[in-house]
Design an enzyme around this catalytic site. Sequence first.
Site, short mmCIF file in Angstrom:
data_model
loop_
_atom_site.label_atom_id
_atom_site.label_comp_id
_atom_site.label_asym_id
_atom_site.label_seq_id
_atom_site.Cartn_x
_atom_site.Cartn_y
_atom_site.Cartn_z
CE1 TYR A 332 -4.15 -1.60 1.71
CE2 TYR A 332 -2.43 -3.16 2.32
CZ TYR A 332 -3.76 -2.84 2.17
OH TYR A 332 -4.71 -3.78 2.47
CD GLU A 408 -27.26 -0.15 14.34
OE1 GLU A 408 -28.22 0.08 15.10
OE2 GLU A 408 -27.20 -1.13 13.57
#
Length: 429
Positions: A332, A408
């Site tokens: 990466y 959430e």
Amino acid sequence: MKKLILPLFLISGLSFGQSNLRPAIDQKATEIESKVIEWRRDIHQNPELGNQEFRTAKKIADHLRSLGIEVTEKVAVTGVVGYLKGGKPGPTVALRADMDALPVTERVDLPFKSTVTTTYNGQETGVMHACGHDSHVAILMGVAEILASMKDELEGDVKFIFQPAEEAINEPGVTTWGAKQMVEEGVMEDVDAIFGLHISAQTEVGTIGYRPGPAQAAVDNLEIIVHGTQAHGASPWSGVDPIVTASQIVTGLQTILSRSVNITQNPAVVTIGAIHGGIRQNIIPEKVEMIGTIRTFGDEQQALVHKRITEIATNIAESAGARAEVNIQKLYPSTVNDPELTAKMVPTLEAAAGKDHIRVNPPVTGAEDFSFYQREKPGLFIGLGGMKKGGDPTKTPSHHTPDFYLDESGFILGLRVMSYFVVDYIGMK
Ligand SMILES: [Zn+2]
Ligand SMILES: [Zn+2]
């Protein structure tokens, strides 16, 4: 009189031409929040590994089409790209979400817990969204709905990039990073800037973290083979001992970070993770093989560290009469947030989360394949809080573990900030 009715953002000098759309974004985000959470739960219960995100991709494509967004499927194997044309011409802003899950068996007791299993490298394992990519998909689906609802007013276009295989470079059937393949297939060609987020289970809900410049490390594999001359262990003078030489090299490599890298700018890591050499107490072997990982921040530092590794290994070996072979494989690149773009967008982060809920993150020695997009066009990658308010980050299960859990209630900020990125950026250009 006219001056008096100018919107506040113009008077205050924040010349974000389309930030007047922010209240409409907020309203729409509140309206669809519960739907986004439902999507996330459905994706969480049906996780798919890298390049196998067929069900997830279909759900995304169906949703985008229902919004009147032009959809291309099977980009970079299972990826989905949506293109929303704004009412007026202008720049194209890309927003990215990764879709893949991990070979982890979920232990969290949730009504939408994953019970999916698979065989992975010959081992039975569960499959789980243990990095939160389910939330990224659901949030971006929501952002698509928000922006589609105001498309006539948009002075530019939006590209929604749903990318496979962020995690999956070691998985069967995955030969490259999803982002890299997306770039190779041309997704960035018509894009002016790209934004992305990663949820963080260790950051409180309502908080956004960012870092200008190199934010996450480049990852490279390192292999050093030290060739000596085999000898009887009782008479080392008759050979060249690669074990002693390899030991000196391991120690020598530690000086790169303490003596060569400017540690006031960015950290770096050189780790030797395995050494193999020899077979018996009294035989000096012919060679020693070492493998390790290199983590650096930015191209310049990466080049320096690579150069020093090669010099140290080669010259120590030479001084012993041995020979070192150094192989470095780039994986990466570093995730580099374009400093100019980042500076421009800080007011956007502040508008979305509030000044007190923005923080500059320390550099992270882990990697993220969002970096491949940023090598093509200016990009900004932020962290979004997903830990319950008042939680202790040191006691919260980390990403990639069976107990990984997200609050959430943090998603709505994701909906708002990603939508703000678009309207603020296209108004700015
Ligand atoms: Zn991950
Ligand atoms: Zn991730």
